[in-house]
Design an enzyme around this catalytic site. Structure first.
Site, PDB file in Angstrom:
ATOM      1  N   HIS A  28      20.324  51.302  36.009  1.00 37.43           N
ATOM      2  CA  HIS A  28      19.833  52.307  35.059  1.00 37.43           C
ATOM      3  C   HIS A  28      20.716  52.367  33.805  1.00 37.43           C
ATOM      4  CE1 HIS A  28      16.536  53.778  37.544  1.00 37.43           C
ATOM      5  NE2 HIS A  28      17.344  53.528  38.567  1.00 37.43           N
ATOM      6  N   ASP A  30      20.348  49.538  31.599  1.00 39.14           N
ATOM      7  CA  ASP A  30      19.743  48.638  30.597  1.00 39.14           C
ATOM      8  C   ASP A  30      18.984  49.406  29.508  1.00 39.14           C
ATOM      9  OD1 ASP A  30      17.562  49.217  32.311  1.00 39.14           O
ATOM     10  OD2 ASP A  30      16.949  47.115  32.543  1.00 39.14           O
ATOM     11  N   GLY A 117      12.284  46.061  45.364  1.00 42.72           N
ATOM     12  CA  GLY A 117      13.352  46.216  44.374  1.00 42.72           C
ATOM     13  C   GLY A 117      13.992  44.893  44.002  1.00 42.72           C
ATOM     14  N   GLU A 153       5.088  44.470  30.342  1.00 41.98           N
ATOM     15  CA  GLU A 153       5.225  45.518  31.363  1.00 41.98           C
ATOM     16  C   GLU A 153       5.216  46.912  30.726  1.00 41.98           C
ATOM     17  OE1 GLU A 153       7.586  44.503  34.607  1.00 41.98           O
ATOM     18  OE2 GLU A 153       7.669  46.540  35.413  1.00 41.98           O
ATOM     19  N   ASP A 165      15.448  42.866  34.288  1.00 43.19           N
ATOM     20  CA  ASP A 165      14.791  42.012  35.276  1.00 43.19           C
ATOM     21  C   ASP A 165      14.228  40.749  34.630  1.00 43.19           C
ATOM     22  OD1 ASP A 165      15.415  44.141  36.862  1.00 43.19           O
ATOM     23  OD2 ASP A 165      13.378  44.926  36.945  1.00 43.19           O
TER      24      ASP A 165
HETATM   25  C1  GLA Z   1      14.103  48.455  37.357  1.00 43.98           C
HETATM   26  C2  GLA Z   1      13.797  48.166  35.898  1.00 43.98           C
HETATM   27  C3  GLA Z   1      15.041  47.643  35.182  1.00 43.98           C
HETATM   28  C4  GLA Z   1      16.248  48.550  35.418  1.00 43.98           C
HETATM   29  C5  GLA Z   1      16.384  48.894  36.902  1.00 43.98           C
HETATM   30  C6  GLA Z   1      17.447  49.916  37.152  1.00 43.98           C
HETATM   31  O1  GLA Z   1      14.408  47.275  38.032  1.00 43.98           O
HETATM   32  O2  GLA Z   1      12.764  47.217  35.767  1.00 43.98           O
HETATM   33  O3  GLA Z   1      14.784  47.501  33.810  1.00 43.98           O
HETATM   34  O4  GLA Z   1      16.148  49.716  34.644  1.00 43.98           O
HETATM   35  O5  GLA Z   1      15.174  49.373  37.458  1.00 43.98           O
HETATM   36  O6  GLA Z   1      18.693  49.404  36.811  1.00 43.98           O
END
Ligand code: GLA
Length: 375
Positions: A28, A30, A117, A153, A165
Site C-alpha cells: 500500500h 505504490d 493476492g 485496470e 503489480d
Molecule cells: C494490490 C494493488 C497494488 C498495490 C497492492 C498493495 O496488489 O494492485 O497496486 O497497491 O495491492 O500494496
C-alpha cells in the site's frame, strides 16, 4: 493440431508469458508514490495469439473454458464484465493512447492462482500487452506497457490499483527483486540469493478470496490522498520518518494509522534493500514480521487467516512472515531456512486445521523472469 488451431482454425503467430508476483515488502505504498520490492513468480499467464482482420477480439480461457468475442470498436469502460475485462481493457487502453491496433484471437492459460493476492489480473493484462506490442509492432518499452496495463485496470475495469503489480509482471528478472520507486518508476534490480544463504521463501495461499473491487481498497487509497492533501503534500511519500510525529498531530484520528503505516512501510523497504545489498537476506525476516503488524494493526487489511498463518509460521521457526498484496485474505510469505520449509508449511497447515479453516495451498517462490515472448 494444437489447441489454438482447434479453436480458431489457423496457427497462432506466437506465444507470450507474464508472471504473477509476490511483494517482499512495501504494501500500500505504490499509490502513495513510495517504494515496493516485488519478485516475479515462476507461475505465469500464457497467451497464444494471432491478429484477426475482422475487428474482433476473441478470448478463450483454458480455466473458464469460455470464449468471449468483442468488437474492438465497441470497447468502453465498464462494458466487459468478469475476467475478459482485463485483456479487453488493455486493447482499449492501447487504442485510447493512439495506437491503431485491431482485433486478435487469443488462447489464454494460467497457473497463477487467482484471487490469492498473487496478481493474476496484472499477469493477464501484461501478457496481452506484451502480445499486442509484438503482434502490432508497437515497439513500446516494458515500463510503457506496464503503465498501459495499469490504465486498463484503473479506467476500464474500475479498480484503482497502483503500479506495482504491472511493473513487477513486466520488469522483474530471475534472481533479483525489483526495487521500484513508484513516483518516477525508476528501478534497481537487487540480487536475492536465498538459496546461497540457505533460505527459502514460502508462499501460503490462505484461500480466503481477495477482491480489490469491493471498495475497501479504494477507501484506503482515498484516505491516504486526503491525508496528503491535509498535510499539503503531493503524496504521503514526501513525508519522512523524522516528520511523522508532527504530521500525525495535525491529522484527524481516523487517518493517523494509515499515514503511520505508509511512512514506516517505506522505511522498511529501504531497510530490506540495505539488508539484501549487504548480502544478508535473513535480515528481511524481522522486517517482514514488523510489516505484517503494521498492516494488521494500522492499515487493517489483514484477516484472521493471514494473521494465523504469520503467527504459526513464526512459531514454527520462520525468520519472519507477512501477508503480501492488497490484503483482505490472499497469501502470506514466510522466510524460512530451506531445510525447514516442509516443517513450517506443515505447522501452518495444522494450525489452520485446528482453527477449522480450509487448508492453505503452499508454494516455494524463486525470483523468476518477467513478461516475455516464448516463441
Ligand atoms: C494490490 C494493488 C497494488 C498495490 C497492492 C498493495 O496488489 O494492485 O497496486 O497497491 O495491492 O500494496
Amino acid at each position: 493440431m494444437n489447441d489454438f488451431e482447434q479453436l480458431y482454425g489457423r496457427p497462432s503467430e506466437g506465444e507470450w508469458a507474464a508472471p504473477g508476483r509476490v511483494n517482499l515488502i512495501g504494501e500500500h505504498t505504490d499509490y502513495n508514490l513510495g517504494f515496493v520490492l516485488p519478485i516475479a513468480l515462476p507461475q505465469t499467464v500464457r497467451a497464444q495469439a494471432a491478429r484477426s482482420g475482422d475487428g474482433l477480439l476473441r478470448l478463450w480461457s483454458a480455466q473458464g473454458r469460455e470464449l468471449v468475442a468483442l468488437p474492438v470498436d465497441d470497447l468502453a469502460p465498464g462494458s466487459v464484465p468478469g475476467w475478459a475485462g482485463y485483456p479487453a481493457g488493455v486493447v482499449w487502453a492501447l487504442r485510447e493512447a493512439g495506437y491503431p491496433v485491431g482485433g486478435a484471437d487469443l488462447r489464454l492459460d494460467s497457473d497463477v492462482p487467482s484471487g490469492a493476492g498473487l496478481s493474476s489480473s496484472a499477469a493477464l493484462e501484461c501478457v496481452v500487452a506484451a502480445a499486442y506490442n509484438d503482434l502490432y509492432g508497437l515497439g513500446l518499452s516494458a515500463v510503457e506497457l506496464a503503465v498501459l496495463a495499469q490504465r486498463a485496470e484503473n479506467a476500464f475495469v474500475g479498480v484503482p490499483c497502483g503500479i506495482m503489480d504491472q511493473m513487477a509482471s513486466m520488469c522483474c528478472r530471475p534472481g533479483v527483486a525489483l526495487f521500484l520507486d513508484s513516483r518516477d518508476l525508476t528501478m534497481r534490480q537487487v540480487p536475492v540469493d536465498l538459496a546461497g544463504a540457505g533460505l527459502a521463501l514460502l508462499v501460503l495461499d490462505t484461500r480466503v478470496k481477495h477482491d480489490l473491487g469491493d471498495g475497501a481498497y479504494a477507501a484506503l487509497r482515498a484516505g491516504c490522498e486526503r491525508a496528503a492533501a491535509l498535510l499539503g503534500l503531493p503524496a504521503l511519500r514526501s513525508l519522512q520518518p523524522s516528520g511523522l510525529a508532527d504530521a500525525l498531530a495535525q491529522l484527524p484520528s481516523e487517518l493517523v494509522p494509515l499515514v503511520r503505516h505508509v511512512v514506516t512501510e517505506n522505511a522498511r523497504v529501504e531497510d530490506a534493500v540495505a539488508g539484501l545489498d549487504a548480502g544478508d537476506p535473513a535480515a528481511l525476516g524481522p522486517i517482514l514480521t514488523a510489516g505484517h503488524a503494521s498492516l494488521r494493526d494500522d492499515y487493517r487489511v489483514s484477516c484472521p487467516e493471514t494473521d494465523l498463518a504469520v503467527e504459526a509460521a513464526v512459531a514454527a521457526g520462520a525468520h519472519g512472515a507477512r501477508m503480501t498484496g492488497g490484503g483482505f485474505g490472499g497469501s502470506v510469505i514466510a522466510l524460512v531456512d530451506a531445510d525447514a520449509a516442509g516443517h513450517v508449511a506443515a505447522e501452518v497447515t495444522a494450525a489452520f486445521r485446528a482453527a477449522g479453516y480450509a487448508e492453505p495451498r503452499t508454494l516455494t517462490a524463486v525470483p523468476a523472469e518477467g513478461a516475455r515472448r516464448l516463441r
